[in-house]
Design a protein around this motif. Sequence first.
Motif, PDB file in Angstrom:
ATOM      1  N   LYS A 175       2.679  10.732   3.792  1.00  0.00           N
ATOM      2  CA  LYS A 175       1.314  10.282   3.502  1.00  0.00           C
ATOM      3  C   LYS A 175       1.292   8.820   3.055  1.00  0.00           C
ATOM      4  CE  LYS A 175      -0.642  14.743   2.276  1.00  0.00           C
ATOM      5  NZ  LYS A 175      -1.208  15.587   1.212  1.00  0.00           N
ATOM      6  N   ALA A 176       2.279   8.410   2.268  1.00  0.00           N
ATOM      7  CA  ALA A 176       2.332   7.022   1.810  1.00  0.00           C
ATOM      8  C   ALA A 176       2.539   6.067   2.990  1.00  0.00           C
ATOM      9  CB  ALA A 176       3.440   6.853   0.777  1.00  0.00           C
ATOM     10  N   VAL A 231       0.834  -1.211   0.000  1.00  0.00           N
ATOM     11  CA  VAL A 231       0.000   0.000   0.000  1.00  0.00           C
ATOM     12  C   VAL A 231       0.866   1.257   0.000  1.00  0.00           C
ATOM     13  CG1 VAL A 231      -1.683   1.333   1.344  1.00  0.00           C
ATOM     14  CG2 VAL A 231      -2.000  -1.119   1.030  1.00  0.00           C
ATOM     15  N   ALA A 232       1.928   1.268   0.779  1.00  0.00           N
ATOM     16  CA  ALA A 232       2.813   2.435   0.802  1.00  0.00           C
ATOM     17  C   ALA A 232       3.483   2.634  -0.558  1.00  0.00           C
ATOM     18  CB  ALA A 232       3.859   2.288   1.902  1.00  0.00           C
ATOM     19  N   ALA A 245       0.915   3.986  -2.979  1.00  0.00           N
ATOM     20  CA  ALA A 245       0.663   5.400  -2.717  1.00  0.00           C
ATOM     21  C   ALA A 245       1.786   6.269  -3.278  1.00  0.00           C
ATOM     22  CB  ALA A 245       0.496   5.628  -1.214  1.00  0.00           C
ATOM     23  N   THR A 285      -0.638   6.028   5.146  1.00  0.00           N
ATOM     24  CA  THR A 285      -1.686   5.274   4.456  1.00  0.00           C
ATOM     25  C   THR A 285      -1.412   3.780   4.539  1.00  0.00           C
ATOM     26  OG1 THR A 285      -2.086   7.097   2.935  1.00  0.00           O
ATOM     27  CG2 THR A 285      -2.854   4.928   2.247  1.00  0.00           C
ATOM     28  N   LEU A 306      -2.115   2.622   8.201  1.00  0.00           N
ATOM     29  CA  LEU A 306      -3.539   2.604   8.525  1.00  0.00           C
ATOM     30  C   LEU A 306      -4.289   1.513   7.768  1.00  0.00           C
ATOM     31  CD1 LEU A 306      -4.352   6.428   8.723  1.00  0.00           C
ATOM     32  CD2 LEU A 306      -4.128   4.792  10.607  1.00  0.00           C
ATOM     33  N   MET A 307      -3.976   1.353   6.491  1.00  0.00           N
ATOM     34  CA  MET A 307      -4.661   0.327   5.704  1.00  0.00           C
ATOM     35  C   MET A 307      -4.287  -1.077   6.180  1.00  0.00           C
ATOM     36  SD  MET A 307      -6.700   1.601   3.388  1.00  0.00           S
ATOM     37  CE  MET A 307      -6.835   0.321   2.179  1.00  0.00           C
ATOM     38  N   ALA A 317       1.904  10.212  -3.899  1.00  0.00           N
ATOM     39  CA  ALA A 317       1.725  10.634  -2.512  1.00  0.00           C
ATOM     40  C   ALA A 317       3.109  10.955  -1.939  1.00  0.00           C
ATOM     41  CB  ALA A 317       1.067   9.536  -1.688  1.00  0.00           C
TER      42      ALA A 317
END
Length: 149
Positions: A115-116, A102-103, A106, A119, A122-123, A111
Amino acid sequence: MRIAADRLLGLALIGLAAFIAVQSLQLEVPFSYEPVGPKAFPLGLAALLAGLALVLVFKPGEDGHWPHPALALRLLVVLGLLLAYALLFTRLGFVPASFLVVATLARLFDASWPKALLTGALMATGSYFLFTEALGIALPSGTWLADVI
């Protein structure tokens, strides 16, 4: 040219749907399940795939344009990331593998690093608790810690 490609893809997907249906019909279930059972889900997906493939065969789309080379490269990187995720999922575990993918996705779509990383964290943790606590699905914790400990 695109119309022929759509029809060929549709025929290939019908073949895949037939393969899935045959394989699911050969499932041997040693004991009785609820009314639906484990064969119904792959059979339903095979029927859905065959129906949508028939749309490609009988009503192909209009001729389109290939994406810009930069976008095509990003899409190939996404495909590679998903393949790496599938290969590393059990070895690394759900949370680390999901965080990395996910990072990276992103960052791939512009991103910033903070933010990456946020994210990804959190995901990965949010989906882990959703699957394990809310849905009761066991996820792999990874074998990489077994090598360290």
